[in-house]
Structure formats: structure tokens, C-alpha cells
Design an enzyme around this catalytic site. Structure first.
Site, PDB file in Angstrom:
ATOM      1  N   HIS A 101      -7.524  -5.744  -0.309  1.00 36.25           N
ATOM      2  CA  HIS A 101      -6.423  -4.789  -0.446  1.00 36.25           C
ATOM      3  C   HIS A 101      -5.193  -5.777  -0.311  1.00 36.25           C
ATOM      4  CE1 HIS A 101      -4.197  -1.380  -0.166  1.00 36.25           C
ATOM      5  NE2 HIS A 101      -3.933  -1.231   0.870  1.00 36.25           N
ATOM      6  N   ASP A 137      -9.101  -3.756  -5.646  1.00 30.17           N
ATOM      7  CA  ASP A 137      -8.500  -3.308  -4.577  1.00 30.17           C
ATOM      8  C   ASP A 137      -9.114  -1.969  -4.024  1.00 30.17           C
ATOM      9  OD1 ASP A 137      -6.777  -1.721  -2.473  1.00 30.17           O
ATOM     10  OD2 ASP A 137      -5.341  -3.407  -3.077  1.00 30.17           O
ATOM     11  N   SER A 175       0.775  -1.234   0.045  1.00 32.68           N
ATOM     12  CA  SER A 175      -0.048   0.103  -0.140  1.00 32.68           C
ATOM     13  C   SER A 175       0.674   1.159  -0.037  1.00 32.68           C
ATOM     14  CB  SER A 175      -0.923  -0.033   1.249  1.00 32.68           C
ATOM     15  OG  SER A 175      -2.026   0.784   1.040  1.00 32.68           O
TER      16      SER A 175
END
Length: 521
Positions: free
Chosen positions: A491, A463, A235
Site C-alpha cells: 500500500h 495496492d 491513501s
């Protein structure tokens, strides 16, 4: 719901690892995990000199003293770095580091630094709770598993803002204001949050940018004894890794960037794209929910399910639901944040169905628990510094998305088009950095990392927090980027059940062989 670009790895993978991108406050904060803004320090050059500057030599030459800590099998240490890389003589800052040595020294390849995202996620918490014991055995055999709390986070001179009771109030502020008076209350909440950060963290606030953290990571590489950095970032951790590669392309080893961000996007575009990402995740949830016998939002199309959720949120906005805590009823802000929390991982969908059913029956406690997980609120009322650090980093990395409420109002149609369910809240959450006390030092720009070794960029098609097109964009920007695609929900992709994804990443980490660009799983 403080969701202004809060990026983190999924909660099932790491129970207390942190969010990835955001930093808003309920509704545009705390809800969509897209909550923070930007603000910063002086902008660094696109690449730093190959040789270590004399003024930094003492940092690069330091020896770490390791000690047992916390979890059996892990060691901890403290690394010194300059508070301000442009003024190395202006004082130091301590960076907390942890490692677990390779389980097979004969196969050791070096160190593998991991980052869970955020910004604001504790790397040490992630390492000790998951990565250091949960990564594939062959990877743990070949690498010392290492992580650190980036400056401003948890054990590394944490940014401190509001205390627990004040955060409780902050997370309940209405982030879908319907009147000028409600707008004024939201703006006042953002200003109060920013002022508290300045009051408690004035020294570090201008020096917690992603560029600063990337330069710290190069010092860490050196003191670990590695010629090149091997790294897995999730991320927001992909932005940190890409920034490192752009600054230090010749020192870049095997980099995995999972759940990638697009560094070329402005703050408003990032937030709007993330809004669309959460809408896509909600659509997937809605389709699944409508098939379940216990779906509290009924049957029908995703649009119909979304309309019923919106109606529920309107009701709790007008009349909050009891939670068993008199000063924390479940209003729209906390309810939205709870829904957003469950969008990070499809494994949380059954829990969300149960929580929504309970709330509709008059018990808001289960949905409040999801919101507390998002904010990393402990049962004793204390909060991790995730949301504080998240805002501090984001507000340094880019100028604010909006200059005031009028600009948000103008942008509302595009946000609501991106997500009928979450658009309004995400738009208002993007106002967070507008009132930040420290001016942004970074700006949106493509990162090429010219001359770096092959870099593996991983994207998941549905996502919510880091939309797939961001991975596509980063893969194109990086001169040596290779895109690996997971066709799925949730995610990030590594370690989430796909043998195809895990095998490709493991081979890259262990053998240095990247999959063919465009490979899909």
C-alpha cells in the site's frame, strides 16, 4: 473485521498512523481495512472564494504558540477553527498541530504538510514516529515538516464511541452471517456502535467531513505563513488533498497524492473495488506462500491456497481458537482482520505465515496480535479512536452503500466475484453507515481542481487498499494531474524502497518538476 473503506499507510512505514479508508466491523469491518461509511454535514461548494470571508478572518489571522512536546525536536500548538464553516459564529473546535523545523534554514522552501490516511489516522503520530525523521534528508532540510490531527481524530476533539470492552465485543461480531439470526446480530452491532458515537460525540459528529478537514488545512496553511499549500497525502490523505485542491486551486502548491482514491466512485463501488484490491494482494501473497517451506496453506495455485484459507476461517467460525485471553478467542472475524492487516505490506507476509501456522496448531495469539494492530488496540485494552473517526468521516462523505440487509444480499455475488476470500465479509461491512445517526453531506463526484499547479498522483499496481485504477482515474480527473506508477506490491509507494519513485517525488517536492505523465518504476 471492520473494513469499510479504511485507508492507511502501511504499518511498516508508520507503526501507529492509521488506516485509510474503512470503517466496518469484523468481516466487513476490521478485516479488510476497508471499513467505514459515510455521513455528514452540509455540502460545500466546489470552490470557495479567493478572498478570505470576513467571518473567517479571525481564524486566518491567528498566531500559533509553539511549545516543545513529546519527541525531541518537535513542537506542538493548537489552532482554532469554526466548528461549522457555514455558521462561523456557532462555536470553535481546536485542532492539534505539530512541526519539525527545516534542518537547513538557508534552503527552506516553506512548510510540508503530511497526512497518513485513515480517515482517522493521527497526523501528529505519523509525523513524530516517521515522516519528521524518516522522510529523505534533502526534503527535511528544505521544509518544516508539519502535520495535524484532523477534526474528530486523536488530539483534535476525537470522536468517541465504544469503550475498550465494548470494542472487544464489536470486533468479534460475525460479519459473514449465515442465518437471519446472525444478520440480526450484525445489524444490532452496527446500530449499537452508531448510537454510542451519537451519545458521546453529538457536537462534532455532523462536522468531521473531508471538506471540513480540507478547509481546516487552508487555515493551517495561512497561519504557517505559506502562500500555497505543499502537501504529501497517503491513501485517504489523497482524497483530502484532492478535495483541498478542488476547493482552493489557486492556493495549491506541490501536492503528492500517494495511493490515490477515486472521488467519483460511490460507496458501494469503492468498497467493491477495494475488495478486489485485497484479493489481488492475497493472490500475490498466495503465490509467494506456496513457494515457502513454511507455508501453512500448502502448495498449489492461488485459488487452492485461497480455498484452504477459507476452510480455516470456516473452522474458527465454528470453533474459535484460544489466544490466552478468555474473552477474546480467535474467531472468523478477528482471524480475517489479522490476514487483512498483513496485506498492506509484503514485509508482513512472513509474520502472517507464522501466525496462521500457530493458529492452525491451536494458538491464536499471533494472529490476534495482527488484528489488534489493525484496530490500534493497546495491550491495556484501550483502542485509539481510529475506527470511530473512520466511520464518522466516511459516513458523512457519502450516502450509505446499502439501505439494509436485503441490498447486501443482492450485491453478494458481485463482491464474491471480486474476492472469493474476502467478498462476503467486505459486502456486509459496507452496511456500517446504513444506521449512522448523522445524514451524509457529501456525495461522489469527480474532482478537477481547475487552475491548480501540477499535482503528482502515485499508484501501486498491486495496492490492496487503493487499487491502481483509482490512481489512474484521479490522474485523469485532475486538470493538472500527473500519474506516477510503481509496479509492485503493498500500500502506497513513497519511502518503500524504490529509488525510482523516491527520486521522482523528491525532485518534484524540491524543484517543482513533476515527472512525465505516465512514468513507471
Amino acid at each position: 473485521m471492520d473494513t469499510s473503506r479504511l485507508l492507511r499507510t502501511t504499518g511498516t512505514v508508520i507503526a501507529a498512523a492509521g488506516l485509510l479508508l474503512s470503517g466496518c466491523t469484523s468481516g466487513g469491518s476490521g478485516t479488510p481495512r476497508a471499513a467505514a461509511s459515510s455521513g455528514g454535514a452540509s455540502e460545500a461548494p466546489s470552490a470557495v472564494p479567493t478572498a478570505v470571508p470576513a467571518a473567517l478572518r479571525t481564524y486566518y489571522d491567528q498566531k500559533l504558540t509553539w511549545r516543545e512536546c513529546g519527541v525531541p525536536g518537535f513542537e506542538c500548538s493548537t489552532m482554532r477553527v469554526p466548528l461549522d464553516y457555514e455558521n462561523p459564529g456557532g462555536g470553535d473546535i481546536d485542532i492539534a498541530v505539530s512541526r519539525r523545523k527545516a534542518t537547513d534554514p538557508a534552503k527552506r522552501l516553506g512548510s510540508l504538510v503530511v497526512n497518513p490516511g485513515g480517515p482517522g489516522g493521527s497526523g501528529i503520530g505519523y509525523l513524530q514516529a516517521y515522516a519528521g525523521i524518516g522522510y529523505p534528508a534533502p526534503v527535511r532540510a528544505a521544509y518544516d515538516m508539519v502535520s495535524f490531527d484532523p477534526r474528530g481524530v486523536d488530539r483534535s476533539s476525537p470522536v468517541e464511541c465504544l469503550n475498550g470492552p465494548a470494542m472487544d465485543k464489536y470486533t468479534q461480531v460475525d460479519q459473514t452471517p449465515d442465518t437471519p439470526a446472525e444478520q440480526a446480530l450484525l445489524v444490532a452491532a452496527f446500530k449499537e456502535f452508531a448510537a454510542a458515537c451519537q451519545a458521546h460525540s453529538q457536537r462534532v459528529l455532523p462536522h468531521v467531513s473531508t471538506v471540513d478537514a480540507a478547509r481546516d488545512m487552508d487555515v493551517l496553511r495561512a497561519v504557517l505563513g505559506d502562500e500555497k499549500l505543499n502537501y504529501v497525502g497517503a491513501s485517504y490523505g489523497t482524497f483530502l488533498g484532492a478535495t483541498y485542491a478542488d476547493l482552493f486551486p489557486g492556493r495549491t502548491g506541490r501536492l503528492v497524492l500517494d495511493g490515490a482514491m477515486d472521488p467519483a466512485l460511490s460507496a458501494v463501488d469503492l468498497n467493491r473495488d477495494q475488495t478486489a484490491g485485497f484479493e489481488a494482494a492475497f493472490t500475490a501473497f498466495a503465490k509467494d506462500c506456496a513457494k515457502q517451506p513454511d507455508c501453512p496453506l500448502g502448495k498449489g495455485s492461488p485459488e487452492q491456497v485461497g480455498e484452504r484459507l477459507t476452510e480455516f476461517l470456516r473452522k474458527v467460525d465454528a470453533q474459535p481458537v484460544a489466544t490466552g485471553e478468555a474473552d477474546r478467542p480467535l474467531g472468523e472475524a478477528l482471524a480475517t482482520t489479522g490476514v487483512i492487516e498483513a496485506m498492506y505490506d509484503e514485509g508482513a507476509w512472513p509474520q502472517l505465515r507464522e501466525a496462521l501456522k500457530a493458529a492452525m496448531d491451536g494458538d491464536g495469539a499471533p494472529l490476534l496480535a495482527l488484528a489488534d494492530s489493525y484496530y490500534q488496540r493497546e495491550p491495556d485494552g484501550k483502542y485509539a479512536n481510529l475506527m470511530s473517526a473512520n466511520a464518522a468521516v466516511n459516513c458523512l462523505d457519502q450516502p450509505p452503500a446499502f439501505d439494509g440487509p436485503k441490498a447486501v444480499e443482492s450485491a453478494l455475488p458481485s463482491f464474491e466475484k471480486a474476492s472469493p476470500v474476502f467478498g462476503q465479509g467486505f459486502a456486509w461491512a459496507s452496511l456500517n453507515c446504513t444506521y449512522w445517526p448523522t445524514k451524509a453531506t457529501g456525495k461522489a463526484k469527480a474532482l478537477a481542481a481547475k487552475g491548480a499547479a501540477p499535482i503528482l498522483v502515485v499508484g501501486t499496481t498491486r495496492d490492496p487498499a487503493t487499487p491502481y485504477k483509482w490512481a489512474q482515474a484521479l490522474g485523469e480527473q485532475l486538470e493538472s494531474g500527473t500519474l506516477l506508477t510503481y509496479d509492485g506490491d503493498g500500500h502506497t509507494a513513497y519511502g518503500r524502497g524504490s529509488d525510482c519513485i523516491d527520486s521522482a517525488i523528491n525532485r518534484y517536492l524540491l524543484e517543482g518538476t513533476a515527472p512525465q505523465d505516465g512514468k513507471k518504476c
